[in-house]
Design a protein around this motif. Structure first.
Motif, mmCIF file in Angstrom:
data_model
loop_
_atom_site.group_PDB
_atom_site.id
_atom_site.type_symbol
_atom_site.label_atom_id
_atom_site.label_comp_id
_atom_site.label_asym_id
_atom_site.label_seq_id
_atom_site.Cartn_x
_atom_site.Cartn_y
_atom_site.Cartn_z
ATOM 1 N N SER A 25 0.806 -1.224 0.000
ATOM 2 C CA SER A 25 0.000 0.000 0.000
ATOM 3 C C SER A 25 0.832 1.264 0.000
ATOM 4 C CB SER A 25 -0.928 0.027 1.225
ATOM 5 O OG SER A 25 -1.959 -0.908 1.099
ATOM 6 N N PHE A 26 2.047 1.211 0.531
ATOM 7 C CA PHE A 26 2.857 2.433 0.563
ATOM 8 C C PHE A 26 3.176 2.919 -0.843
ATOM 9 C CE2 PHE A 26 7.119 4.525 0.916
ATOM 10 C CZ PHE A 26 6.642 5.701 1.470
ATOM 11 N N THR A 27 3.457 1.990 -1.751
ATOM 12 C CA THR A 27 3.728 2.376 -3.134
ATOM 13 C C THR A 27 2.501 2.238 -4.026
ATOM 14 O OG1 THR A 27 4.617 0.157 -3.582
ATOM 15 C CG2 THR A 27 6.190 1.893 -3.012
ATOM 16 N N ASN A 28 1.594 1.289 -3.721
ATOM 17 C CA ASN A 28 0.401 1.109 -4.551
ATOM 18 C C ASN A 28 -0.654 2.179 -4.323
ATOM 19 O OD1 ASN A 28 1.320 -1.180 -5.814
ATOM 20 N ND2 ASN A 28 0.072 -2.613 -4.644
ATOM 21 N N GLY A 29 -0.617 2.846 -3.160
ATOM 22 C CA GLY A 29 -1.730 3.697 -2.767
ATOM 23 C C GLY A 29 -2.726 2.914 -1.937
ATOM 24 N N ASP A 30 -3.766 3.602 -1.473
ATOM 25 C CA ASP A 30 -4.632 3.003 -0.459
ATOM 26 C C ASP A 30 -5.904 2.362 -0.997
ATOM 27 O OD1 ASP A 30 -6.078 5.207 -1.165
ATOM 28 O OD2 ASP A 30 -6.057 6.165 0.799
ATOM 29 N N ALA A 31 -5.984 2.103 -2.312
ATOM 30 C CA ALA A 31 -7.217 1.551 -2.878
ATOM 31 C C ALA A 31 -7.600 0.228 -2.232
ATOM 32 C CB ALA A 31 -7.057 1.367 -4.391
ATOM 33 N N ASN A 32 -6.620 -0.616 -1.915
ATOM 34 C CA ASN A 32 -6.906 -1.910 -1.286
ATOM 35 C C ASN A 32 -6.446 -1.971 0.168
ATOM 36 O OD1 ASN A 32 -8.084 -3.381 -3.539
ATOM 37 N ND2 ASN A 32 -6.057 -3.301 -4.479
ATOM 38 N N ALA A 33 -5.998 -0.830 0.706
ATOM 39 C CA ALA A 33 -5.556 -0.822 2.105
ATOM 40 C C ALA A 33 -6.741 -1.118 3.021
ATOM 41 C CB ALA A 33 -4.945 0.531 2.452
ATOM 42 N N ASN A 34 -6.493 -1.887 4.040
ATOM 43 C CA ASN A 34 -7.555 -2.201 4.996
ATOM 44 C C ASN A 34 -6.954 -2.378 6.385
ATOM 45 O OD1 ASN A 34 -10.158 -2.720 5.894
ATOM 46 N ND2 ASN A 34 -10.054 -4.910 5.428
ATOM 47 N N SER A 35 -5.941 -1.584 6.687
ATOM 48 C CA SER A 35 -5.323 -1.660 7.999
ATOM 49 C C SER A 35 -6.144 -0.861 8.999
ATOM 50 C CB SER A 35 -3.888 -1.110 7.948
ATOM 51 O OG SER A 35 -3.892 0.204 7.439
ATOM 52 N N SER A 36 -6.138 -1.301 10.232
ATOM 53 C CA SER A 36 -6.877 -0.596 11.278
ATOM 54 C C SER A 36 -6.134 -0.801 12.591
ATOM 55 C CB SER A 36 -8.308 -1.130 11.384
ATOM 56 O OG SER A 36 -9.084 -0.326 12.242
ATOM 57 N N TRP A 37 -5.613 0.305 13.141
ATOM 58 C CA TRP A 37 -4.805 0.266 14.353
ATOM 59 C C TRP A 37 -5.491 1.074 15.448
ATOM 60 C CZ3 TRP A 37 -0.260 -2.550 14.310
ATOM 61 C CH2 TRP A 37 0.244 -2.906 13.053
ATOM 62 N N SER A 38 -5.407 0.580 16.686
ATOM 63 C CA SER A 38 -6.016 1.304 17.800
ATOM 64 C C SER A 38 -5.377 0.827 19.105
ATOM 65 C CB SER A 38 -7.538 1.089 17.815
ATOM 66 O OG SER A 38 -8.152 1.947 18.752
ATOM 67 N N CYS A 39 -5.984 1.216 20.215
ATOM 68 C CA CYS A 39 -5.536 0.827 21.548
ATOM 69 C C CYS A 39 -6.748 0.362 22.345
ATOM 70 C CB CYS A 39 -4.904 2.016 22.284
ATOM 71 S SG CYS A 39 -3.503 2.794 21.459
ATOM 72 N N GLN A 52 -3.305 -1.641 25.462
ATOM 73 C CA GLN A 52 -2.608 -2.520 24.532
ATOM 74 C C GLN A 52 -2.867 -2.093 23.087
ATOM 75 O OE1 GLN A 52 -4.791 -5.821 26.377
ATOM 76 N NE2 GLN A 52 -2.844 -6.935 26.498
ATOM 77 N N VAL A 53 -1.921 -2.419 22.210
ATOM 78 C CA VAL A 53 -2.072 -2.139 20.778
ATOM 79 C C VAL A 53 -3.043 -3.155 20.170
ATOM 80 C CG1 VAL A 53 -0.887 -2.092 18.544
ATOM 81 C CG2 VAL A 53 0.207 -1.092 20.573
ATOM 82 N N VAL A 54 -3.924 -2.668 19.292
ATOM 83 C CA VAL A 54 -4.921 -3.521 18.649
ATOM 84 C C VAL A 54 -4.802 -3.394 17.132
ATOM 85 C CG1 VAL A 54 -7.372 -4.086 18.423
ATOM 86 C CG2 VAL A 54 -6.502 -3.187 20.599
ATOM 87 N N ARG A 55 -4.722 -4.542 16.457
ATOM 88 C CA ARG A 55 -4.799 -4.619 14.989
ATOM 89 C C ARG A 55 -6.117 -5.304 14.642
ATOM 90 N NH1 ARG A 55 0.320 -8.219 13.291
ATOM 91 N NH2 ARG A 55 -0.145 -7.569 11.154
#
Length: 507
Positions: A365-379, A399-402
């Motif tokens: 996704s860093f080079t492709n762009g975010d069209a297929n990105a589906n990351s989700s980070w939280s606490c 705690q870190v949550v993915r």
């Protein structure tokens, strides 16, 4: 931690030559050079102004695999092998980029003439072979694929296609990760920049954000969470498969690069099926042991490992996919791995076919762009605040949550597709599936980690954590992804569907 035992078979396609070797050894760890352009943002449009003297930080190549469709089944093994070879070429080009900084400083055409130009030629040769393999198998290859051969240099700035936690405009808590000086040496004698003292190509300070600086409910869901209307299927099914207590790790990707050793160029955690590597057949998966409490679930659930870059030499410190490709530090297993299947907002779900393959998110996704990105980070305690392109800094006791919520609309015919995406789709805004697709149980993966909060100070980060990635993706959080192959017994899948459609919560 120990490496799992691999089967060794003749690959289905061209054997991939080992990617990048270790660039330098120092301070007890493998050192990867990382270079960032000096940059700043102006105004709400995020227009970038770059220093004229900025050096290229990484290599951006069009993703040929994402553009493929209509590949005949009997050509897919060969095509996947060719695509894996292209990934290795990018890895090798990135290695060359990172070890020739002195030469680049003295010759403004060095990158184009000695790295990007030859890379384009090698990629075109592979594209030609892919076209030939498709046509030989009775397909009709896109004659315009050559347009994807060329690559370009890219400063290490996050894609700005409106993602930034979906328009939240966060900037890493005011830290500017660009243009900071590290104190490592690259192989040609040049001075490293921006390794933040962690001895790897990222992450940098600007990849982190204090969870308090993330706006609540700012990340709109595209993923179709559990149904909440009378017309939907409101039940759930939870499967408990542990947290990889058996230390099953490898840098293969059975879905995207079958038959290719080190096809992922980064290490995966595995739970569920215990026979996961690039050479596992569907028969192998069906007959394997499982870490799931319900022995009818032999599905494979896998994701890139998180590492704490604290100088620890892991079991793979000198291996491809691990330290030899910039994935360094202590592997962090999740404290909890919650695997849940939920329903659809508009109606009932149907059974997944056995061996259905789903990839969610995009490792590039860093080079492709975010069209297929589906990351989700939280606490924990802050899960109304989700961010896609930053790692969260969690307060003490949190705690870190993915989280990964998978595509849940199936084309009704195929267990995979040429680009490993077209046979699945996300729900539409109304919660229903696109025309021609039908709802299947949606897999939701929630991983919770005990991670010491990194210290971000003066534009640098100490003891950061990061997701394993392809080397040229620089450990960006937006590259997080998750993979699944359904290997549930028919009776168990029927039970999953029954529970979800009847509104029960089962496990």
């Amino acid at each position: 931690m120990g490496r799992n035992t691999r089967k060794r078979r003749t690959p289905l396609a061209t054997k991939v030559v080992a990617g990048a070797a270790a660039l330098a050894v120092g301070g007890g760890g493998l050192v990867w050079a990382n270079f960032y352009a000096s940059a700043h943002e102006e105004g709400p449009s995020h227009h970038r102004t770059r220093s004229a003297a900025a050096q290229v930080a990484t290599i951006d190549c069009p993703d040929v695999g994402q553009q493929l469709s209509g590949v005949p089944d009997r050509a897919r093994g060969e095509v996947d092998g060719e695509l894996a070879t292209m990934d290795s070429q990018i890895t090798e080009a990135y290695q060359r980029l990172a070890t020739t900084r002195r030469a680049q400083a003295g010759d403004p055409r060095f990158v184009q003439n000695t790295i990007l130009g030859p890379l384009k030629d090698r990629r075109k040769a592979i594209i030609d072979r892919i076209q030939l393999e498709i046509n030989r198998a009775g397909g009709q290859a896109d004659e315009d694929l050559d347009r994807l051969a060329g690559c370009q240099g890219q400063p290490a700035e996050q894609p700005q296609a409106g993602d930034g936690q979906d328009g939240g405009g966060q900037d890493g808590g005011g830290q500017d990760g660009d243009g900071q000086n590290g104190d490592g040496q690259d192989q040609d004698g040049g001075q490293n920049q921006d390794d933040n003292g962690n001895g790897a190509a990222g992450p940098v300070a600007d990849d982190f954000i204090d969870i308090d600086d993330v706006e609540p409910n700012s990340r709109a869901s595209r993923n179709g969470l559990a149904a909440d209307g009378d017309g939907g299927s409101t039940g759930t099914f939870t499967t408990d498969c542990g947290v990889n207590e058996n230390d099953l790790f490898n840098s293969d990707n059975l879905i995207a690069a079958p038959g290719v050793d080190n096809g992922a160029h980064h290490v995966h955690d595995y739970v569920g099926n215990q026979d996961n590597d690039a050479f596992s057949s569907d028969e192998d998966l069906a007959n394997a042991d499982t870490s799931c409490r319900n022995q009818g679930d032999r599905s494979t659930y896998y994701w890139p490992v998180l590492r704490l870059q604290d100088g620890t030499e892991e079991f793979d410190a000198n291996d491809q996919g691990g330290g030899a490709e910039g994935n360094v530090g202590r592997i962090l297993k999740p404290a909890r791995a919650e695997l849940k299947f939920v329903g659809n907002q508009q109606g009932d779900v149907v059974a997944m076919p056995k061996f259905l393959r789903i990839i969610t998110g995009d490792a590039k996704s860093f080079t492709n762009g975010d069209a297929n990105a589906n990351s989700s980070w939280s606490c924990t305690g802050f899960e109304d605040r989700q961010v896609t392109d930053k790692y969260p800094l969690c307060p003490e006791g949190s705690q870190v949550v993915r989280t990964a919520n998978f595509q849940s609309c199936w084309d009704g015919q195929n267990i995979d597709s040429a680009n490993h995406r077209d046979h699945m789709a996300f729900v539409q805004e109304d919660g229903g599936c696109p025309n021609g697709f039908q709802a299947v149980p949606q897999l939701q993966v929630r991983l919770v980690y005990d991670i010491p909060t990194p210290v971000v100070e003066n534009g640098q980060v100490r003891n950061p954590y990061a997701v394993d990635s392809f080397p040229e993706q620089l450990h960006k959080p937006i590259t997080d992804h998750n993979d699944f192959i359904n290997v549930m017994d028919e009776d168990l899948m029927d039970e999953v569907v029954r529970c979800i459609n009847s509104g029960e919560d089962c496990q």
